[in-house]
Write an enzyme that holds these catalytic residues in place. Structure first.
Site, PDB file in Angstrom:
ATOM      1  N   ASP A 129       0.691  -1.449   0.357  1.00 31.34           N
ATOM      2  CA  ASP A 129       0.280  -0.160  -0.166  1.00 31.34           C
ATOM      3  C   ASP A 129       1.047   1.232   0.156  1.00 31.34           C
ATOM      4  O   ASP A 129       1.893   1.160   0.105  1.00 31.34           O
ATOM      5  CB  ASP A 129      -0.951   0.063   1.599  1.00 31.34           C
ATOM      6  N   HIS A 174       3.000   3.701  -9.022  1.00 32.16           N
ATOM      7  CA  HIS A 174       2.575   1.745  -9.238  1.00 32.16           C
ATOM      8  C   HIS A 174       4.153   1.199  -9.608  1.00 32.16           C
ATOM      9  O   HIS A 174       4.925   0.676  -9.603  1.00 32.16           O
ATOM     10  CB  HIS A 174       1.924   1.875  -9.819  1.00 32.16           C
ATOM     11  N   LEU A 226      11.316 -20.038  -4.582  1.00 30.71           N
ATOM     12  CA  LEU A 226      10.202 -18.905  -3.887  1.00 30.71           C
ATOM     13  C   LEU A 226       8.920 -19.324  -4.682  1.00 30.71           C
ATOM     14  O   LEU A 226       8.918 -19.100  -6.410  1.00 30.71           O
ATOM     15  CB  LEU A 226      10.897 -17.618  -3.880  1.00 30.71           C
TER      16      LEU A 226
HETATM   17  C1  FPP Z   1      -1.668   0.216  -2.930  1.00 28.57           C
HETATM   18  O1  FPP Z   1      -1.364   1.651  -3.685  1.00 28.57           O
HETATM   19  C2  FPP Z   1      -0.914  -0.742  -4.496  1.00 28.57           C
HETATM   20  C3  FPP Z   1      -1.334  -0.804  -5.408  1.00 28.57           C
HETATM   21  C4  FPP Z   1      -3.068  -1.272  -5.338  1.00 28.57           C
HETATM   22  C5  FPP Z   1      -1.419  -2.399  -6.512  1.00 28.57           C
HETATM   23  C6  FPP Z   1       0.216  -2.974  -6.443  1.00 28.57           C
HETATM   24  C7  FPP Z   1       0.727  -2.286  -7.512  1.00 28.57           C
HETATM   25  C8  FPP Z   1       1.616  -2.255  -7.745  1.00 28.57           C
HETATM   26  C9  FPP Z   1       2.969  -2.958  -6.152  1.00 28.57           C
HETATM   27  C10 FPP Z   1       2.945  -2.274  -8.583  1.00 28.57           C
HETATM   28  C11 FPP Z   1       2.757  -3.417  -9.725  1.00 28.57           C
HETATM   29  C12 FPP Z   1       2.622  -5.326  -9.129  1.00 28.57           C
HETATM   30  C13 FPP Z   1       3.336  -5.596  -9.895  1.00 28.57           C
HETATM   31  C14 FPP Z   1       2.809  -7.414  -9.754  1.00 28.57           C
HETATM   32  C15 FPP Z   1       4.050  -6.184 -11.404  1.00 28.57           C
HETATM   33  P1  FPP Z   1      -2.296   2.693  -3.770  1.00 28.57           P
HETATM   34  O2  FPP Z   1      -1.943   3.163  -5.082  1.00 28.57           O
HETATM   35  O3  FPP Z   1      -3.606   2.041  -3.427  1.00 28.57           O
HETATM   36  O4  FPP Z   1      -1.730   3.861  -2.846  1.00 28.57           O
HETATM   37  P2  FPP Z   1      -2.329   4.938  -1.851  1.00 28.57           P
HETATM   38  O5  FPP Z   1      -3.026   4.236  -1.270  1.00 28.57           O
HETATM   39  O6  FPP Z   1      -1.113   5.566  -1.437  1.00 28.57           O
HETATM   40  O7  FPP Z   1      -3.480   5.556  -2.964  1.00 28.57           O
END
Ligand code: FPP
Length: 244
Positions: free
Chosen positions: A24, A41, A135
């Site tokens: 997050d 991201h 893993l």
């Molecule tokens: C939460 O941060 C994250 C996500 C909804 C997406 C997770 C994706 C990645 C880490 C990148 C891609 C992953 C792979 C496996 C290639 P948020 O956007 O909700 O953050 P915020 O709460 O600060 O808005």
């Protein structure tokens, strides 16, 4: 300029077999940097590589990452598209590396609702890494725990209808075999970044006895040292599973 020191791989007495992570804070990290959310991201994908590497160093057997939730479809179309493109590129660019590092890729969630291109890249990576025995990296994609439990109930009902299961025999162990995670042990440790104290519909059934560690760092800035710290904290905990 002094070379940035690599975090040392600590001696951890009790390494968790399965770690699950709610990644997050990508958006907030980007916002703080004055960058678009999609940059957050992209930076988050780099952290994925670091954390997978750290798991390999510690000998963690399973790592489950919450990469896209059932609820994430509510985000703006442009962000969803950016996330799907990132996922596809990640799979295409990292499969060789994963294979080299003996990582086996798996995925959980309602995968057939993902864009075709992502499904194809996902199945190719899964196929190409299927014989690896290091893993197991499990990506939770279009995943929601309530949806998983409903799919599990449907599967149980089908088994009952087909005469393969006596409802009186149903217990937690048998029900676990109807979940997406039937091939994996339950997580020992759940990590969530960005300081939020929520589970957000992630692995509700499986984390019944998991230890939870919350890090205040945003996911893109969560480094190997933070990961090792979280595992060290886990290793100091006493797990009682409801006993004494
Ligand atoms: C939460 O941060 C994250 C996500 C909804 C997406 C997770 C994706 C990645 C880490 C990148 C891609 C992953 C792979 C496996 C290639 P948020 O956007 O909700 O953050 P915020 O709460 O600060 O808005």
């Amino acid at each position: 300029m002094a070379k940035k020191e690599e975090p040392s791989n600590p001696e951890i007495a009790n390494v968790p077999k399965h770690i699950a992570i709610i990644m997050d804070g990508n958006g907030r990290w980007a916002n703080e940097q004055g960058k678009p959310r999609t940059e957050g991201h992209r930076a988050g994908a780099r952290t994925v590589r670091q954390v997978a590497e750290a798991c390999g160093e510690l000998g963690v057997a399973y790592l489950t990452l919450y990469a896209f939730s059932s609820e994430n479809w509510k985000r703006p179309k442009s962000e969803i598209q950016a996330l799907m493109t990132l996922l596809e590129r990640f799979l295409k660019s990292q499969t060789k590396e994963m294979h080299k590092n003996n990582i086996r890729l798996q995925a959980i969630g309602r995968l057939t609702d993902l864009p075709d291109k992502c499904q194809r890249a996902l199945h190719e990576s899964i196929e190409q890494t299927s014989q690896n025995d290091g893993l197991t990296l499990i990506l939770a994609l279009n995943y929601g725990a309530r949806e998983e439990i409903i799919d599990g109930v449907r599967s149980v009902l089908r088994h009952v209808q087909d005469g393969l299961l006596d409802p009186a025999m149903l217990d937690p162990q048998i029900f676990s075999k109807h979940l997406y995670t039937r091939y994996y042990p339950d997580p020992d440790l759940l990590i969530r970044t960005s300081g939020e104290m929520r589970i957000s519909n992630f692995l509700l059934w499986q984390i019944s006895y998991s230890e939870i560690v919350i890090s205040d760092k945003f996911w893109p800035e969560f480094g190997k040292d933070d990961f090792f710290k979280a595992v060290e904290e886990y290793s100091r905990r006493q797990r009682r599973f409801g006993g004494l």
